[in-house]
Design an enzyme around this catalytic site. Structure first.
Site, short mmCIF file in Angstrom:
data_model
loop_
_atom_site.label_atom_id
_atom_site.label_comp_id
_atom_site.label_asym_id
_atom_site.label_seq_id
_atom_site.Cartn_x
_atom_site.Cartn_y
_atom_site.Cartn_z
N CYS A 104 34.04 13.70 53.75
CA CYS A 104 34.96 14.59 54.44
C CYS A 104 34.63 16.08 54.79
O CYS A 104 35.14 17.17 54.56
CB CYS A 104 36.60 14.67 53.65
SG CYS A 104 36.28 15.40 51.94
N SER A 151 42.88 5.39 47.68
CA SER A 151 43.21 5.12 49.04
C SER A 151 42.51 4.11 49.63
O SER A 151 42.96 2.85 50.35
CB SER A 151 43.49 6.29 49.97
OG SER A 151 42.32 6.90 49.80
#
Length: 479
Positions: A247, A130
């Site tokens: 994250c 991504s």
């Protein structure tokens, strides 16, 4: 929106209470964690403009809400969410968009903040792709990207996503990220280290993400992160930019890792505040200038982003003792390169000076010029794009080259109907009502190249790679 039950260890909740600023509500944090994550996509501007994408998808009735920190990013709501997976839409198959969590678009936004225009970039932990594809779009396929992935099983997925998005300026490696500081010192203008972490921010996507959580594992992970950021900092040139992201939500793996780097190299590390990265960024701003994104702030995954500059050189690490091995490619001579370029142009494949022709046996490849300085220093899993294989009658052009290089305005382009395009993605030959004249046919759908076919009589012979062939329901609604 429905809630789901998230597993929270007591020690985790205690740690979050201590880490969360007093301006935020802990009850809001718990509530946000138990709401399913909003879906989001990023338009691939290598293939289409945001305006054209919005016009193309307008008839579908999608609700697209702009993401503040990424002008090509949108939260997406669809009435027929269960009818057709996003990944089976025609626009996804042709690389017009990437399904990407909104907060994971933040690190690349930070990397290119303030008009930063790096020419050689490394993505240390790149799969599934991504952020690599987002970087490539920001660079407009110019310069060069080294995309590394430690997990062998994920390198294949990384390459598939890069290929689908039409990216030509990437070299793939498969190493432990801790090797780069010694192997390629001060070689990169910008580095993204989206570090392996405890994943505390992903509970909205995976309610059981914290099943194996413990404070001890956080400390072990943070030790690895310190080694990774140290290696990345050595690989960064003086004046270059490093973005560190995770994250997860604890300070041990986030602020503490960045502060450790500054304590280790006090005269070489400058923190670059991110409070002006986008409107509202100050809501997540730490006193150091980092973004510590708790999920209730922007209704997204929990995330952390830090941006820093290397202000001066630092002592080099010991030279690695491993041998890279012989590089199996050789540059194509200018005269032959001109002939190949002419033959490629006849089927609609063109490239600029950012790419250079190399050969291995009967294979022809295009490598980004900016990566050539790394040849002999690291071993590549895959470099650039495979253009063609030579044979007695000419060239067998490769699918990934078509997706990256073809112009849909070529004289040999042939637009498929939705039904024909669906047959193409299923790996079947296509029988158009009026067959094209040329023998080598660039097949397009929605004015996007989707492959190269051989015309045999009235039939277009399918060359779609077997590993990409799709089954099940696709965009016309037929299974």
């Amino acid at each position: 929106m429905a809630q789901h039950t998230v597993y929270f260890p007591d020690a985790f909740l205690t740690q979050m209470r201590e880490a969360m600023p007093s301006t935020l509500s802990f009850d809001d944090f718990l509530a946000a964690c138990q709401r399913p994550l909003r879906r989001s996509i990023r338009v691939n501007t290598l293939k289409t403009s945001v305006a054209d994408f919005l016009q193309l998808t307008a008839p579908y009735g999608w609700t697209l809400t702009p993401i503040p920190w990424c002008e090509e990013g949108f939260w997406i709501e669809r009435d027929n969410e269960d009818a057709l997976p996003l990944g089976s839409t025609a626009e996804h198959l042709s690389g017009l968009f990437y399904i990407q969590e909104a907060s994971s678009m933040l690190p690349v936004a930070a990397l290119f903040a303030d008009g930063n225009a790096p020419q050689r970039v490394m993505d240390v932990a790149a799969a599934p792709g991504s952020k690599t594809t987002q970087i490539a779009a920001r660079m407009n396929n110019e310069g060069a990207i080294l995309a590394n992935e430690f997990s062998a099983s994920r390198v294949k997925v990384l390459h598939a996503n890069i290929s689908r998005c039409g990216i030509s300026n990437v070299a793939l490696t498969h190493f432990d990220g801790r090797v780069f500081g010694a192997a390629v010192p001060e070689m990169f203008d910008a580095i993204l280290l989206d570090a392996p972490c405890s994943g505390e921010g992903v509970v909205r996507k995976d309610p059981d993400a914290l099943k194996n959580w413990s404070p001890e594992s956080n400390q072990e992970i943070a030790a690895t992160q310190r080694e990774l950021i140290d290696s990345a900092f050595h690989a960064l040139r003086p004046g270059g930019t490093l973005v560190y992201s995770t994250c997860t939500l604890n300070r041990e793996e986030n602020e503490a890792v960045c502060l450790w780097l500054k304590e280790t190299y006090p005269d070489a590390v400058e923190f670059l505040p991110l409070g002006d990265l986008f409107p509202g960024a100050n809501k997540a701003l730490t006193e150091e200038g980092f973004l510590h994104v708790f999920p209730q702030i922007y209704d997204c995954e929990g995330f952390f982003v830090a941006r820093l500059r290397k202000t001066q050189a630092i002592p080099a690490l010991p030279t690695p003792k491993y041998k890279v091995g012989n590089f199996p490619f050789s540059p194509v001579k200018d005269r032959e390169a001109g002939q190949i370029r002419q033959a490629a142009a006849s089927v609609g494949l063109n490239w600029d000076e950012n790419l250079r022709l190399w050969q291995r046996d009967k294979e022809l490849w295009l490598f980004p010029v900016g990566i050539e300085a790394l040849i002999g220093k690291v071993r590549f899993s895959r470099l650039g794009i495979k253009l063609a294989e030579t044979h007695n009658k000419g060239y067998r052009w490769q699918h990934e080259a078509v997706i990256a290089l073809a112009s849909p305005d070529n004289v040999n382009a042939f637009e498929l109907t939705p039904q024909e395009a669906e047959e193409w993605y299923r790996g079947r030959d296509v029988y158009p009502q009026a067959a094209p004249v040329a023998d080598d046919v660039l097949v397009t759908f929605q004015h996007q190249p989707i492959g190269l076919a051989k015309r045999i009589g009235s039939r277009l012979k399918n060359s779609y790679p077997r590993e990409l062939v799709r089954d099940g329901k696709l965009f016309t609604g037929n299974a």
